[in-house]
Design a protein around this motif. Structure first.
Motif, PDB file in Angstrom:
ATOM      1  N   GLY A  19       0.818  -1.208   0.000  1.00 49.12           N
ATOM      2  CA  GLY A  19       0.000   0.000   0.000  1.00 49.12           C
ATOM      3  C   GLY A  19       0.852   1.259   0.000  1.00 49.12           C
ATOM      4  N   ILE A  20       1.898   1.273   0.826  1.00 50.98           N
ATOM      5  CA  ILE A  20       2.795   2.435   0.867  1.00 50.98           C
ATOM      6  C   ILE A  20       3.524   2.591  -0.466  1.00 50.98           C
ATOM      7  N   LEU A  21       3.960   1.475  -1.047  1.00 49.95           N
ATOM      8  CA  LEU A  21       4.631   1.518  -2.354  1.00 49.95           C
ATOM      9  C   LEU A  21       3.691   2.044  -3.432  1.00 49.95           C
ATOM     10  N   CYS A  22       2.441   1.581  -3.413  1.00 44.79           N
ATOM     11  CA  CYS A  22       1.446   2.027  -4.386  1.00 44.79           C
ATOM     12  C   CYS A  22       1.221   3.529  -4.268  1.00 44.79           C
ATOM     13  N   TYR A  23       1.078   4.010  -3.034  1.00 45.82           N
ATOM     14  CA  TYR A  23       0.890   5.452  -2.830  1.00 45.82           C
ATOM     15  C   TYR A  23       2.108   6.238  -3.309  1.00 45.82           C
ATOM     16  N   GLY A  24       3.288   5.779  -2.946  1.00 45.94           N
ATOM     17  CA  GLY A  24       4.505   6.476  -3.355  1.00 45.94           C
ATOM     18  C   GLY A  24       4.636   6.545  -4.867  1.00 45.94           C
ATOM     19  N   LEU A  25       4.299   5.445  -5.549  1.00 44.95           N
ATOM     20  CA  LEU A  25       4.389   5.410  -7.013  1.00 44.95           C
ATOM     21  C   LEU A  25       3.386   6.370  -7.644  1.00 44.95           C
ATOM     22  N   LEU A  26       2.146   6.348  -7.153  1.00 38.03           N
ATOM     23  CA  LEU A  26       1.124   7.246  -7.695  1.00 38.03           C
ATOM     24  C   LEU A  26       1.488   8.708  -7.429  1.00 38.03           C
ATOM     25  N   GLU A  27       1.977   8.982  -6.239  1.00 40.81           N
ATOM     26  CA  GLU A  27       2.358  10.360  -5.896  1.00 40.81           C
ATOM     27  C   GLU A  27       3.506  10.838  -6.784  1.00 40.81           C
ATOM     28  N   TRP A  28       4.469   9.957  -7.033  1.00 43.46           N
ATOM     29  CA  TRP A  28       5.597  10.332  -7.893  1.00 43.46           C
ATOM     30  C   TRP A  28       5.125  10.582  -9.318  1.00 43.46           C
ATOM     31  N   ILE A  29       4.240   9.728  -9.824  1.00 39.19           N
ATOM     32  CA  ILE A  29       3.723   9.922 -11.188  1.00 39.19           C
ATOM     33  C   ILE A  29       2.971  11.246 -11.293  1.00 39.19           C
ATOM     34  N   LEU A  30       2.129  11.535 -10.305  1.00 41.73           N
ATOM     35  CA  LEU A  30       1.302  12.746 -10.364  1.00 41.73           C
ATOM     36  C   LEU A  30       2.120  14.017 -10.202  1.00 41.73           C
ATOM     37  N   GLN A  31       3.153  13.982  -9.390  1.00 44.86           N
ATOM     38  CA  GLN A  31       3.879  15.208  -9.063  1.00 44.86           C
ATOM     39  C   GLN A  31       5.127  15.432  -9.901  1.00 44.86           C
ATOM     40  N   HIS A  32       5.714  14.365 -10.447  1.00 46.98           N
ATOM     41  CA  HIS A  32       7.040  14.515 -11.044  1.00 46.98           C
ATOM     42  C   HIS A  32       7.152  13.989 -12.473  1.00 46.98           C
ATOM     43  N   THR A  33       6.052  13.653 -13.107  1.00 42.74           N
ATOM     44  CA  THR A  33       6.122  13.178 -14.490  1.00 42.74           C
ATOM     45  C   THR A  33       5.193  14.002 -15.377  1.00 42.74           C
ATOM     46  N   ALA A  34       5.483  13.991 -16.679  1.00 44.40           N
ATOM     47  CA  ALA A  34       4.638  14.708 -17.634  1.00 44.40           C
ATOM     48  C   ALA A  34       3.238  14.115 -17.669  1.00 44.40           C
ATOM     49  N   THR A  35       3.152  12.797 -17.539  1.00 40.35           N
ATOM     50  CA  THR A  35       1.842  12.143 -17.534  1.00 40.35           C
ATOM     51  C   THR A  35       1.004  12.613 -16.360  1.00 40.35           C
ATOM     52  N   GLY A  36       1.622  12.706 -15.191  1.00 39.86           N
ATOM     53  CA  GLY A  36       0.902  13.169 -14.009  1.00 39.86           C
ATOM     54  C   GLY A  36       0.434  14.600 -14.147  1.00 39.86           C
ATOM     55  N   LYS A  37       1.293  15.454 -14.698  1.00 33.71           N
ATOM     56  CA  LYS A  37       0.901  16.848 -14.898  1.00 33.71           C
ATOM     57  C   LYS A  37      -0.246  16.959 -15.903  1.00 33.71           C
ATOM     58  N   LEU A  38      -0.216  16.095 -16.924  1.00 36.71           N
ATOM     59  CA  LEU A  38      -1.313  16.076 -17.888  1.00 36.71           C
ATOM     60  C   LEU A  38      -2.608  15.629 -17.232  1.00 36.71           C
ATOM     61  N   MET A  39      -2.522  14.610 -16.381  1.00 34.85           N
ATOM     62  CA  MET A  39      -3.701  14.141 -15.667  1.00 34.85           C
ATOM     63  C   MET A  39      -4.305  15.244 -14.817  1.00 34.85           C
ATOM     64  N   LYS A  40      -3.466  15.977 -14.101  1.00 31.98           N
ATOM     65  CA  LYS A  40      -3.960  17.059 -13.255  1.00 31.98           C
ATOM     66  C   LYS A  40      -4.536  18.198 -14.087  1.00 31.98           C
ATOM     67  N   SER A  41      -3.952  18.445 -15.250  1.00 31.98           N
ATOM     68  CA  SER A  41      -4.457  19.503 -16.116  1.00 31.98           C
ATOM     69  C   SER A  41      -5.831  19.158 -16.666  1.00 31.98           C
ATOM     70  N   VAL A  42      -5.996  17.919 -17.128  1.00 27.76           N
ATOM     71  CA  VAL A  42      -7.288  17.491 -17.659  1.00 27.76           C
ATOM     72  C   VAL A  42      -8.336  17.478 -16.551  1.00 27.76           C
ATOM     73  N   ALA A  43      -7.940  17.044 -15.355  1.00 31.30           N
ATOM     74  CA  ALA A  43      -8.878  17.037 -14.236  1.00 31.30           C
ATOM     75  C   ALA A  43      -9.317  18.447 -13.880  1.00 31.30           C
ATOM     76  N   SER A  44      -8.385  19.402 -13.974  1.00 36.51           N
ATOM     77  CA  SER A  44      -8.695  20.773 -13.588  1.00 36.51           C
ATOM     78  C   SER A  44      -9.522  21.501 -14.636  1.00 36.51           C
ATOM     79  N   ASP A  45      -9.174  21.341 -15.922  1.00 39.18           N
ATOM     80  CA  ASP A  45      -9.880  22.077 -16.986  1.00 39.18           C
ATOM     81  C   ASP A  45      -9.831  21.277 -18.282  1.00 39.18           C
ATOM     82  N   PRO A  46     -10.750  20.334 -18.463  1.00 37.22           N
ATOM     83  CA  PRO A  46     -10.718  19.501 -19.666  1.00 37.22           C
ATOM     84  C   PRO A  46     -10.919  20.302 -20.956  1.00 37.22           C
TER      85      PRO A  46
END
Length: 294
Positions: free
Chosen positions: A155-182
Motif C-alpha cells: 500500500g505504501i509503495l502504491c501510494y509512493g508510485l502514484l504520488e511520484w507519477i502525479l507530481q514529477h512526471t509529464a503524464t501526471g501533470k497532464l492528468m492534473k491539467s485534464v482534471a482541472s480544466d478539460p
C-alpha cells in the motif's frame, strides 16, 4: 504489553492499506471524470474471482511471484472490461446530471454481481496465502502476520508510485491539467475522450489488481463487492473527493482510530470508523486536502 499498544496500530495500518488499495482506482476515476463509480466494488470482486480461477488453473501451489503475476493479469482483464464500460456507460454520462451516473453505476454493480453468480456460482471459495507470505513475525507479545506486513508495504509503495507519477512526471501533470480544466486541455491539443478512456482503464485495472492481491485475505462470494465499498467512499470523502494523498491519509487516520476504538469498546467493533469519519467531516467538511484534484 507491546501488543496492547502497538497491536491496534499494526492492525489499523493493515486495514488502512487494504482500504487504500481498494480505493485507488475509485479515487482516480472520480478525480478526473467526476463519476462516483458504485460498480468499483463489483469489478474488484471480478478481479478476485479471475485471480482465483487463474490460481486453480495454472498454479495450485502459488509462489509469491506467481501470485503477483496472476494479480496483474487479473487487473489487465478487468481493465479491458473498463474499456467497454467507458464506451457504453461512462462516456454517455459525462454530460448528464450526476444522479444518472449514480443510478447507472449502481445498475452496473448489480450486473457484475449477477455475472459472478452466473459464472462462478454462489459457493464460497478461498485460496492459501503463498508460502513465503505465510507465518508471522513475533516481537515480544506482538504477532505480525507476514502477509499483513506485505500488504502494508504494498500500500505504501502504491501510494509512493502514484504520488511520484502525479507530481514529477509529464503524464501526471497532464492528468492534473485534464482534471482541472478539460476544455482548455482539449484546446491545447489533448484528445480528452481518449484520455478519459485510458483513465477508466487504469482505474479498473487498479480495481482488478487489488482484487487479486487481496485474494488470500478474502472469502470469495457474490457479496464481496460490498465489503469495502462504504469504507472506500468514506476515505474518498474525508480525504478531499478525488485526491490520492487525501485518500491515503484518510485511510490511515480512520482505520487506526477504528482499530484502537474496537479494542477499547470491543462490544461495538467497527463503529469508530464512522464516528471518526463524522467528526472529521464536522471539523473539515471540505476534506483533509481540499480544492485539489488528484
Amino acid at each position: 504489553m507491546l501488543a496492547l499498544f502497538l497491536g491496534p496500530l499494526f492492525n489499523g495500518l493493515f486495514t488502512a492499506m487494504v482500504v487504500f488499495l481498494f480505493a485507488t482506482g475509485l479515487t482516480l476515476v472520480f478525480g478526473i471524470l467526476r463519476i462516483l463509480n458504485f460498480a468499483h466494488g463489483g469489478f474488484f470482486m471480478i478481479g478476485a474471482y479471475l485471480a482465483f480461477s487463474l490460481v486453480k488453473t495454472f498454479a495450485s501451489d502459488t509462489s509469491t511471484i506467481a501470485y503477483i503475476l496472476i494479480s496483474i493479469v487479473a487487473g489487465i482483464m478487468v481493465g479491458l472490461c473498463g474499456l467497454v464500460v467507458e464506451r457504453l456507460v461512462f462516456r454517455p454520462l459525462q454530460h448528464v446530471d450526476e444522479a444518472y451516473s449514480l443510478i447507472a453505476t449502481y445498475a452496473l454493480l448489480l450486473i457484475s454481481e449477477g455475472a459472478v453468480k452466473a459464472i462462478w456460482g454462489v459457493s464460497f471459495y478461498s485460496v492459501m496465502t503463498p508460502a513465503a507470505l505465510g507465518g508471522a513475525l513475533i516481537a515480544g507479545d506482538l504477532v505480525m502476520p507476514v502477509f499483513a506486513i506485505f500488504i502494508i508495504g504494498l500500500g505504501i509503495l502504491c501510494y509512493g508510485l502514484l504520488e511520484w507519477i502525479l507530481q514529477h512526471t509529464a503524464t501526471g501533470k497532464l492528468m492534473k491539467s485534464v482534471a482541472s480544466d478539460p476544455w482548455m486541455a482539449g484546446m491545447l491539443g489533448v484528445n480528452v475522450p481518449r484520455f478519459y478512456a485510458w483513465i477508466v482503464v487504469i482505474g479498473f485495472f487498479l480495481a482488478g489488481l487489488a482484487g487479486g492481491l487481496l485474494l488470500p485475505n478474502q472469502t470469495l462470494s457474490p457479496n464481496l463487492a460490498s465489503v469495502f465499498v462504504v469504507q472506500a467512499f468514506g476515505v474518498l470523502i474525508v480525504g478531499g473527493m478525488g485526491n490520492i494523498r487525501g485518500t491515503f491519509l484518510a485511510s490511515i487516520l480512520l482505520c487506526v482510530i477504528d482499530s484502537y476504538g474496537s479494542v477499547i469498546f470491543s462490544e461495538v467493533p467497527g463503529v469508530f470508523f464512522y464516528v471518526a469519519m463524522a467528526a472529521m467531516l464536522l471539523m473539515r467538511p471540505q476534506g483533509l486536502i481540499a480544492g485539489a484534484r488528484l
